[in-house]
Design a protein around this motif. Structure first.
Motif, short mmCIF file in Angstrom:
data_model
loop_
_atom_site.label_atom_id
_atom_site.label_comp_id
_atom_site.label_asym_id
_atom_site.label_seq_id
_atom_site.Cartn_x
_atom_site.Cartn_y
_atom_site.Cartn_z
N PRO A 235 2.67 -43.79 2.84
CA PRO A 235 1.46 -43.34 2.32
C PRO A 235 0.91 -42.27 3.45
O PRO A 235 1.18 -42.80 4.74
CB PRO A 235 0.42 -44.54 2.03
CG PRO A 235 1.14 -45.56 2.74
CD PRO A 235 2.46 -45.30 3.03
N PRO A 236 0.23 -41.58 3.13
CA PRO A 236 -0.48 -40.38 4.13
C PRO A 236 -1.19 -41.17 5.35
O PRO A 236 -1.10 -40.61 6.22
CB PRO A 236 -1.58 -39.58 2.99
CG PRO A 236 -1.02 -39.82 1.69
CD PRO A 236 -0.44 -41.10 1.51
N CYS A 309 -6.55 -50.29 0.28
CA CYS A 309 -7.20 -48.97 0.28
C CYS A 309 -8.63 -48.80 0.51
O CYS A 309 -9.13 -47.97 1.19
CB CYS A 309 -6.63 -47.90 -0.90
SG CYS A 309 -4.95 -47.90 -1.02
N MET A 312 -9.40 -49.33 3.86
CA MET A 312 -9.07 -48.34 4.81
C MET A 312 -10.02 -47.15 4.70
O MET A 312 -10.54 -46.44 5.47
CB MET A 312 -7.65 -47.84 4.28
CG MET A 312 -6.68 -48.58 4.62
SD MET A 312 -6.17 -48.65 6.30
CE MET A 312 -4.99 -47.33 6.60
N CYS A 318 -8.35 -43.84 5.51
CA CYS A 318 -7.67 -43.22 4.34
C CYS A 318 -7.83 -41.81 4.46
O CYS A 318 -8.83 -41.23 4.81
CB CYS A 318 -8.35 -43.68 3.25
SG CYS A 318 -7.80 -42.96 1.57
N VAL A 319 -6.77 -41.09 4.21
CA VAL A 319 -6.61 -39.73 4.20
C VAL A 319 -6.68 -39.02 2.86
O VAL A 319 -6.60 -37.73 2.76
CB VAL A 319 -5.62 -39.08 5.46
CG1 VAL A 319 -5.76 -39.41 6.68
CG2 VAL A 319 -4.36 -39.56 4.88
N ASP A 320 -6.61 -39.83 1.85
CA ASP A 320 -6.46 -39.39 0.37
C ASP A 320 -7.24 -40.48 -0.35
O ASP A 320 -6.59 -40.70 -1.57
CB ASP A 320 -4.95 -39.22 0.30
CG ASP A 320 -4.62 -38.56 -1.18
OD1 ASP A 320 -5.69 -37.82 -1.48
OD2 ASP A 320 -3.51 -38.17 -1.64
N LYS A 323 -6.35 -40.93 -4.29
CA LYS A 323 -5.28 -41.78 -4.85
C LYS A 323 -5.51 -43.00 -4.85
O LYS A 323 -4.78 -44.10 -5.33
CB LYS A 323 -4.30 -41.20 -3.90
CG LYS A 323 -3.48 -40.08 -4.01
CD LYS A 323 -2.56 -39.77 -5.08
CE LYS A 323 -2.34 -38.16 -5.46
NZ LYS A 323 -1.80 -37.78 -4.42
N ALA A 324 -6.62 -43.73 -4.11
CA ALA A 324 -6.85 -45.06 -3.79
C ALA A 324 -7.11 -45.82 -5.24
O ALA A 324 -6.45 -46.79 -5.51
CB ALA A 324 -8.04 -45.31 -3.17
N TYR A 333 1.72 -48.27 -2.85
CA TYR A 333 2.23 -46.73 -2.50
C TYR A 333 3.54 -46.70 -2.13
O TYR A 333 4.16 -45.90 -2.64
CB TYR A 333 1.25 -45.94 -1.60
CG TYR A 333 1.46 -44.46 -1.52
CD1 TYR A 333 0.50 -43.54 -2.13
CD2 TYR A 333 2.40 -44.15 -0.71
CE1 TYR A 333 0.91 -42.48 -1.99
CE2 TYR A 333 2.73 -42.54 -0.60
CZ TYR A 333 1.88 -41.80 -0.98
OH TYR A 333 2.04 -40.51 -0.94
S1 SF4 Z 1 -5.47 -44.07 -1.04
FE1 SF4 Z 1 -3.41 -43.45 0.27
S2 SF4 Z 1 -4.03 -42.71 2.26
FE2 SF4 Z 1 -5.75 -43.89 1.22
S3 SF4 Z 1 -5.61 -45.82 2.06
FE3 SF4 Z 1 -4.58 -45.95 0.10
S4 SF4 Z 1 -2.47 -45.35 0.40
FE4 SF4 Z 1 -3.55 -44.77 2.56
#
Ligand code: SF4
Length: 344
Positions: A235-236, A309, A312, A318-320, A323-324, A333
């Motif tokens: 994952p990102p 997520c 995070m 978390c960088v995205d 998507k969480a 992911y």
């Molecule tokens: S949403 Fe994606 S980037 Fe963010 S914590 Fe979850 S897996 Fe990592």
């Protein structure tokens, strides 16, 4: 009668300070608890709910056996501690916190506020107000709000989308209960005790059944990510941490924990992870190895999984965030992407 009311209250909120002190006062030996099969069965049900479902089963008989309800929580907690699986701990914490939310929604606004002050030391008021056509039941200090709700990924929970009044976030009752649920979940995830797997016979039987079930789940999840490590499926957030590591940037404690737990769970061995950490400016092999082995469960009973997520997001790793909602966990992911990438 006063005690009955307390037991009933404690049974609804068994993780609370009030419930813990009541249980201490009752001081019933574990061997006695073990003979009460209602308690043992209910403890097992709590854990089965955690493993198999996403919401707690309706509580039948809470009013007529609040004692069993209260005590079973602590037996279930001791079993979670003894089994030492983060997977089980997270799922159990989620289900217990959801149950708390169900009860909180039925309480008065004042009780909710009192509860938040008592248990979490929040600055909160239940003086209802109507602003711009909307009715709010509670206002809670933004620092308390952020600490509990920072992991929420939906836009409506972002602080910028909330009405603020002198540093207080205005909430409706259902929102206050939801934020409290998040605080309870965090509390239960963090409250880890070392408990030896040595219980009286009936509880021991449940321990063994649940431990086997959890192991099966863990094996199944592992199978899905075992085999060749597919770094393209990372994952990102983990890609970003790896890039930082390779560039020798210092990582925070939680960032190191997250990437280490992630890499271990996708099958990387301790030596390879130590090598990755060699780039770190403060690298010390003995310390790094010790910490990695600890996270791998080689120095204790708990093998850790990376944070969810939601967590995070709350610690800004978390960088995205958008998507969480669909994946909820970096390992989910990875499993999903890996499957996608393996398709012809
Ligand atoms: S949403 Fe994606 S980037 Fe963010 S914590 Fe979850 S897996 Fe990592």
């Amino acid at each position: 009668m006063q005690e009955d009311i307390s037991i009933y209250e404690a049974a609804k909120y068994p993780w609370s300070v009030m419930a813990r002190s009541l249980l201490k006062q009752l001081d019933v030996p574990l061997a006695e608890v073990d003979k009460n099969l209602r308690i043992v069965d209910r403890a097992k049900q709590r854990l089965m709910d955690a493993i198999e479902t996403h919401s707690p089963r309706p509580k039948r008989g809470l009013s007529d056996d609040a004692y069993a309800e209260l005590t079973s929580f602590f037996i279930a907690k001791a079993l979670v501690d003894a089994i030492g699986s983060m997977y089980l701990r997270r799922r159990w914490a989620t289900i217990e916190a959801k149950s708390t939310e169900d009860f909180l929604i039925k309480e008065s606004d004042g009780k909710l506020a009192q509860f938040a002050k008592q248990e979490f030391d929040w600055q909160i008021s239940s003086n209802g107000s109507r602003i711009a056509g909307r009715t709010y039941s509670h206002s809670i200090h933004f620092t308390n709000y952020l600490a509990a709700a920072a992991g929420f990924h939906e836009r409506e929970w972002k602080l910028v989308n909330k009405r603020l009044n002198n540093g207080f976030v205005m909430l409706r009752k259902t929102e206050t209960a939801r934020v409290l649920r998040a605080a309870v979940e965090k509390l239960l995830i963090r409250d880890i005790k070392k408990v030896p797997a040595d219980f009286p016979p009936n509880i021991q039987r449940v321990y063994e059944e649940i431990a086997v079930l959890v192991q099966k789940r863990a094996d199944r999840l592992k199978q899905e990510i075992e085999g060749e490590i597919v770094s393209e499926a990372f994952p990102p957030c983990m890609q970003a941490l790896l890039t930082d590591m390779r560039q020798g940037k210092p990582l925070s404690h939680i960032a190191r924990f997250a990437i280490t737990a992630f890499l271990l769970n996708v099958g990387m061995d301790v030596d390879s992870i130590v090598e990755l950490f060699m780039q770190a400016p403060d690298f010390r092999e003995d310390l790094a190895r010790y910490q990695i082995e600890h996270i791998a469960g080689k120095r204790g009973s708990t093998a850790y999984t990376p944070p969810s997520c939601a967590y995070m997001i709350s610690v800004r790793l978390c960088v995205d965030p958008d998507k969480a909602g669909t994946r909820r966990h970096p390992l989910n992911y990875y499993r999903y992407r890996r499957k996608q990438l393996s398709k012809p």
